[in-house]
Design a protein around this motif. Structure first.
Motif, PDB file in Angstrom:
ATOM      1  N   HIS A 181       8.347  10.579   5.402  1.00 28.53           N
ATOM      2  CA  HIS A 181       7.224  10.234   6.273  1.00 28.53           C
ATOM      3  C   HIS A 181       6.709  11.521   6.904  1.00 28.53           C
ATOM      4  O   HIS A 181       7.189  11.957   7.951  1.00 28.53           O
ATOM      5  CB  HIS A 181       7.674   9.236   7.345  1.00 28.53           C
ATOM      6  N   GLU A 182       5.719  12.130   6.251  1.00 30.15           N
ATOM      7  CA  GLU A 182       5.169  13.390   6.767  1.00 30.15           C
ATOM      8  C   GLU A 182       4.365  13.156   8.036  1.00 30.15           C
ATOM      9  O   GLU A 182       4.186  14.054   8.839  1.00 30.15           O
ATOM     10  CB  GLU A 182       4.325  14.053   5.682  1.00 30.15           C
ATOM     11  N   GLU A 183       3.885  11.936   8.223  1.00 32.84           N
ATOM     12  CA  GLU A 183       3.325  11.483   9.485  1.00 32.84           C
ATOM     13  C   GLU A 183       4.055  10.200   9.849  1.00 32.84           C
ATOM     14  O   GLU A 183       4.701   9.585   9.016  1.00 32.84           O
ATOM     15  CB  GLU A 183       1.814  11.214   9.344  1.00 32.84           C
ATOM     16  N   ASP A 184       3.985   9.798  11.120  1.00 34.75           N
ATOM     17  CA  ASP A 184       4.665   8.575  11.516  1.00 34.75           C
ATOM     18  C   ASP A 184       4.222   7.420  10.624  1.00 34.75           C
ATOM     19  O   ASP A 184       3.024   7.194  10.418  1.00 34.75           O
ATOM     20  CB  ASP A 184       4.372   8.241  12.982  1.00 34.75           C
TER      21      ASP A 184
ATOM     22  N   GLY B 285       5.661   4.245  13.983  1.00 36.72           N
ATOM     23  CA  GLY B 285       6.548   5.285  14.481  1.00 36.72           C
ATOM     24  C   GLY B 285       7.743   5.573  13.596  1.00 36.72           C
ATOM     25  O   GLY B 285       8.650   6.304  14.002  1.00 36.72           O
ATOM     26  N   VAL B 286       7.757   5.019  12.360  1.00 38.00           N
ATOM     27  CA  VAL B 286       8.855   5.323  11.435  1.00 38.00           C
ATOM     28  C   VAL B 286       8.781   6.797  11.048  1.00 38.00           C
ATOM     29  O   VAL B 286       7.720   7.309  10.693  1.00 38.00           O
ATOM     30  CB  VAL B 286       8.771   4.436  10.174  1.00 38.00           C
ATOM     31  N   GLN B 287       9.908   7.479  11.115  1.00 36.85           N
ATOM     32  CA  GLN B 287       9.967   8.902  10.789  1.00 36.85           C
ATOM     33  C   GLN B 287      10.888   9.133   9.598  1.00 36.85           C
ATOM     34  O   GLN B 287      11.493   8.203   9.069  1.00 36.85           O
ATOM     35  CB  GLN B 287      10.455   9.690  12.002  1.00 36.85           C
ATOM     36  N   THR B 288      10.981  10.373   9.171  1.00 39.62           N
ATOM     37  CA  THR B 288      11.905  10.728   8.094  1.00 39.62           C
ATOM     38  C   THR B 288      13.304  10.790   8.691  1.00 39.62           C
ATOM     39  O   THR B 288      13.647  11.756   9.381  1.00 39.62           O
ATOM     40  CB  THR B 288      11.522  12.083   7.466  1.00 39.62           C
ATOM     41  N   PHE B 289      14.087   9.748   8.431  1.00 46.83           N
ATOM     42  CA  PHE B 289      15.417   9.662   9.025  1.00 46.83           C
ATOM     43  C   PHE B 289      16.482  10.362   8.180  1.00 46.83           C
ATOM     44  O   PHE B 289      17.593  10.580   8.651  1.00 46.83           O
ATOM     45  CB  PHE B 289      15.802   8.201   9.237  1.00 46.83           C
ATOM     46  N   ASN B 290      16.153  10.708   6.931  1.00 51.02           N
ATOM     47  CA  ASN B 290      17.059  11.468   6.068  1.00 51.02           C
ATOM     48  C   ASN B 290      16.281  12.626   5.456  1.00 51.02           C
ATOM     49  O   ASN B 290      15.332  12.411   4.702  1.00 51.02           O
ATOM     50  CB  ASN B 290      17.632  10.579   4.959  1.00 51.02           C
ATOM     51  N   VAL B 291      16.678  13.846   5.798  1.00 49.51           N
ATOM     52  CA  VAL B 291      15.970  15.044   5.343  1.00 49.51           C
ATOM     53  C   VAL B 291      16.746  15.694   4.209  1.00 49.51           C
ATOM     54  O   VAL B 291      17.934  15.987   4.327  1.00 49.51           O
ATOM     55  CB  VAL B 291      15.793  16.048   6.496  1.00 49.51           C
ATOM     56  N   MET B 292      16.042  15.932   3.115  1.00 48.33           N
ATOM     57  CA  MET B 292      16.638  16.517   1.916  1.00 48.33           C
ATOM     58  C   MET B 292      17.082  17.967   2.162  1.00 48.33           C
ATOM     59  O   MET B 292      16.331  18.784   2.676  1.00 48.33           O
ATOM     60  CB  MET B 292      15.590  16.473   0.801  1.00 48.33           C
ATOM     61  N   LYS B 293      18.332  18.260   1.771  1.00 43.72           N
ATOM     62  CA  LYS B 293      18.853  19.621   1.913  1.00 43.72           C
ATOM     63  C   LYS B 293      19.189  20.259   0.571  1.00 43.72           C
ATOM     64  O   LYS B 293      19.668  21.397   0.519  1.00 43.72           O
ATOM     65  CB  LYS B 293      20.090  19.623   2.813  1.00 43.72           C
ATOM     66  N   GLY B 294      18.948  19.535  -0.511  1.00 45.81           N
ATOM     67  CA  GLY B 294      19.182  20.111  -1.832  1.00 45.81           C
ATOM     68  C   GLY B 294      19.734  19.104  -2.802  1.00 45.81           C
ATOM     69  O   GLY B 294      20.099  17.983  -2.437  1.00 45.81           O
TER      70      GLY B 294
ATOM     71  N   GLY C 285       0.808  -1.217   0.000  1.00 48.30           N
ATOM     72  CA  GLY C 285       0.000   0.000   0.000  1.00 48.30           C
ATOM     73  C   GLY C 285       0.837   1.259   0.000  1.00 48.30           C
ATOM     74  O   GLY C 285       1.708   1.450  -0.846  1.00 48.30           O
ATOM     75  N   GLU C 286       0.597   2.122   0.977  1.00 43.97           N
ATOM     76  CA  GLU C 286       1.307   3.398   1.067  1.00 43.97           C
ATOM     77  C   GLU C 286       2.535   3.339   1.984  1.00 43.97           C
ATOM     78  O   GLU C 286       3.142   4.366   2.265  1.00 43.97           O
ATOM     79  CB  GLU C 286       0.355   4.483   1.568  1.00 43.97           C
ATOM     80  N   GLU C 287       2.900   2.142   2.434  1.00 44.84           N
ATOM     81  CA  GLU C 287       4.099   2.021   3.270  1.00 44.84           C
ATOM     82  C   GLU C 287       5.327   2.461   2.484  1.00 44.84           C
ATOM     83  O   GLU C 287       5.468   2.143   1.306  1.00 44.84           O
ATOM     84  CB  GLU C 287       4.259   0.566   3.731  1.00 44.84           C
ATOM     85  N   ARG C 288       6.228   3.170   3.137  1.00 40.77           N
ATOM     86  CA  ARG C 288       7.364   3.788   2.444  1.00 40.77           C
ATOM     87  C   ARG C 288       8.686   3.200   2.910  1.00 40.77           C
ATOM     88  O   ARG C 288       8.751   2.489   3.918  1.00 40.77           O
ATOM     89  CB  ARG C 288       7.333   5.306   2.673  1.00 40.77           C
ATOM     90  N   ASP C 289       9.727   3.518   2.150  1.00 39.02           N
ATOM     91  CA  ASP C 289      11.071   3.070   2.502  1.00 39.02           C
ATOM     92  C   ASP C 289      11.378   3.527   3.932  1.00 39.02           C
ATOM     93  O   ASP C 289      11.277   4.711   4.241  1.00 39.02           O
ATOM     94  CB  ASP C 289      12.085   3.657   1.522  1.00 39.02           C
ATOM     95  N   PRO C 290      11.785   2.592   4.814  1.00 42.99           N
ATOM     96  CA  PRO C 290      11.993   2.975   6.213  1.00 42.99           C
ATOM     97  C   PRO C 290      13.235   3.816   6.456  1.00 42.99           C
ATOM     98  O   PRO C 290      13.378   4.410   7.531  1.00 42.99           O
ATOM     99  CB  PRO C 290      12.119   1.624   6.922  1.00 42.99           C
TER     100      PRO C 290
END
Length: 455
Positions: free
Chosen positions: A408-411, A427-436, A398-403
Motif C-alpha cells: 500500500h504505497e498510499e493508505d 487507512g490500511v498500510q503496508t504491514f509487511n515490508v519486503m527485505k529480500g 477494483g484496486e483494493e489490495r490484500d490487507p
C-alpha cells in the motif's frame, strides 16, 4: 499429540506412488509445532569446493520417506540460478530452467509488484542479485535439536574451501506456530496425490503430484516441463523465498483507530485475516474465537464459501480468501488447483503483543520468511502478486489490495460486505515490508549428488 505424530497416523505406504526416498523431506514433511530453526545463505567462491560441500551435505538431508522415523530436525537445501552457474553446470542445461528462475527475483520486480519500500534496492545485502547461491533451512523441534543440526552443518562447512557463509537468521514460533501478528498460520496445506497422506476434511481431494514435484502428472494431465537432464530435474521442485519485516506496531495502531473495544479490534483483525487468532475460521465460528476449533486439524479447514458468496461472513478481500478462494465465484476465471502451494513459512522475533507500538517497528526484529513450494512456483507467485494480492478485480474490488501482505504505497481500503450497506475501512498500510528474497531450485537427493560429482 504433535502435528508430526498426527501426520504419521495419516500416512499409508500402500498409497505411495512417488519416489519418496529421492524427494527432500522439507517438501512433504510439515514443520513441527512449536518449531525453531535457521535459514543460512551461502556464496560459492569456486566450483570445486562448492561441489565438495554439496556432496558432504547430501547424506544429512532427510528424504520424504522417513515417516516411521522420529526426526527431531531436518535440513533442506535449495540453489539459485547463479549458484548453479557457479557450480559449473553447462549452459545447455542451464537454459532448460524457467526464464524467471534464470533472471532471479530482483529482476522480476515489475512482475512481482515489488515497488517503493519493497523494491530490490532496499533489500538486505544477502539478497542482492548474485549473492545467495545456496539456501539451507533447518527445522527442529527445540533448541537442543537445532544446536545438534547446526553442529553437523558447521562441521561440513568448516571442512570446505571456496564457500562463504554470507548470512544466517534464526527463527521460531514457541507459541503454537503463530505469525508475528499473533495468528496461527500455515493451516491450509494441499494434500499431494501419491504422497501416502490422504486429504484432511475440507481439502476435497489430493492435488496431482506434478503441481508440486517435477516429473509427475500435473492437473492438466501431463508432467510440467522440467530441467534437463532428468537426473537433475526429476523429483526436484521450485521454491519462492521472500523475507518480510512485520510492522506489528502499525497494525496494532490501525486496529485501535478502528475499534473502540478489545472485542471490536479482534473482530476487525479476524475479518482481515479470515480466521481468529487461534486459527478458527470465521466460516465455522463467525461471532467469536474458538481455540479448540482452531487447534483441531480435522475441523479447522473443513469449510467452503458456497453459503457466503457475497463475503458477509468472510470478506471477499480478506487475506485467507484471496490466497485460497476455494469455491468462490471469481470475476477473473482461474483454476484454483494450479495455484495451490505448499507453505513452509517461518516466523522470527518476539511473540505478538498488543502493546507493541509503531515506534517499535523501527527495530525490524519481527517478521516472517514467506516460503512456498510449487512446480509452477514463479508463475504462481507472480500471478498472486499481480492479481490476488495487489489488485481486487478478481472479486470485484477494483484496486483494493490484500490487507495483510499487500503493498500500500498510499493508505488503502478494506471492504467488509454487510447489509444494508458494505463497510469500508480506510487507512490500511503496508504491514509487511519486503527485505529480500530469491527464486530457488530444490533438487532431489540424487540430483544433489549428481551436482557434486559433475566436472
Amino acid at each position: 499429540m504433535t502435528i508430526l505424530q498426527k501426520l504419521k497416523e495419516r500416512f499409508s505406504r500402500d498409497s505411495v506412488t512417488l519416489d519418496l526416498h529421492d524427494i527432500q523431506a522439507l517438501i512433504l514433511r510439515s514443520r513441527p509445532e512449536p518449531y525453531v530453526g535457521i535459514h543460512a545463505m551461502l556464496h560459492f567462491d569456486e566450483a570445486e569446493g562448492a561441489r565438495a560441500l554439496l556432496g558432504r551435505l547430501a547424506p544429512h538431508i532427510a528424504s520424504a520417506d522417513n515417516w516411521n522415523e522420529d526426526l527431531d530436525f531436518w535440513i533442506g537445501a535449495a540453489l539459485s540460478f547463479e549458484g548453479l552457474k557457479a557450480l559449473g553446470v553447462p549452459e545447455a542445461q542451464l537454459k532448460t530452467f524457467p526464464l524467471p528462475f534464470q533472471q532471479g527475483m530482483a529482476a522480476r520486480s515489475e512482475q512481482l509488484r515489488d515497488f517503493g519500500p519493497n523494491a530490490p534496492e532496499n533489500w538486505e545485502d544477502v539478497f542482492k542479485p548474485g549473492n545467495c547461491h545456496l539456501a539451507l533451512t533447518i527445522y527442529a523441534v527445540d533448541d537442543a535439536a537445532l544446536d545438534k543440526a547446526l553442529a553437523t552443518a558447521r562441521t561440513e562447512l568448516d571442512q570446505s574451501s571456496g564457500v562463504t557463509l554470507i548470512g544466517e537468521h534464526r527463527f521460531g514460533a514457541p507459541d503454537g506456530a503463530k505469525n508475528p501478528f499473533g495468528f496461527r498460520d500455515s493451516i491450509s496445506q494441499p494434500a499431494v496425490e501419491g504422497s501416502g497422506v490422504d486429504p484432511l476434511p475440507g481439502e476435497e481431494r489430493a492435488i496431482k503430484a506434478g503441481e508440486f514435484i517435477l516429473g509427475y502428472e500435473s492437473e492438466n494431465g501431463q508432467p510440467l516441463g522440467m530441467p534437463e537432464p532428468a537426473a537433475l530435474g526429476k523429483n526436484g521442485t521450485f521454491v519462492v523465498l521472500r523475507k518480510y519485516n512485520s510492522r506489528v506496531g502499525c497494525f496494532n495502531a490501525f486496529l485501535k483507530a478502528h475499534g473502540e473495544t478489545a472485542e471490536d479490534r479482534e473482530r476487525l483483525a479476524a475479518k482481515m485475516f479470515g480466521r481468529w487468532r487461534s486459527g478458527a475460521p470465521l466460516t465455522l465460528s463467525p461471532d467469536h474465537d474458538d481455540p479448540d476449533l482452531g487447534a483441531d486439524p480435522q475441523r479447522n479447514n473443513d469449510f467452503n464459501f458456497k453459503d457466503d458468496p457475497k463475503g458477509r461472513v468472510v470478506p471477499l478481500g480478506c487475506h485467507m480468501r484471496r490466497l485460497n478462494p476455494r469455491d468462490s465465484e471469481l470475476t477473473l476465471l482461474t483454476d484454483v488447483n494450479i495455484h495451490r502451494i505448499i507453505r513452509r513459512s517461518s516466523t522470527f522475533g518476539p511473540v505478538y503483543s498488543e502493546d507493541v507500538a509503531p515506534k517499535d517497528d523501527a527495530k525490524g526484529d519481527r517478521g516472517l520468511f514467506f516460503i512456498f513450494i510449487s512446480a509452477r512456483a514463479y508463475d504462481t507467485i507472480e500471478f498472486m502478486q499481480q492479481e490476488w494480492i495487489n489488485r481486487g478485480n478478481f472479486v470485484d474490488l477494483g484496486e483494493e489490495r490484500d490487507p495483510i501482505v499487500g503493498l500500500h504505497e498510499e493508505d488503502g481500503r478494506f471492504t467488509i460486505p454487510q447489509a444494508p450497506a458494505r463497510k469500508r475501512i480506510d487507512g490500511v498500510q503496508t504491514f509487511n515490508v519486503m527485505k529480500g528474497g530469491e527464486y530457488l531450485f530444490m533438487p532431489s537427493l540424487s540430483a544433489l549428488k549428481w551436482l557434486a560429482e559433475q566436472r
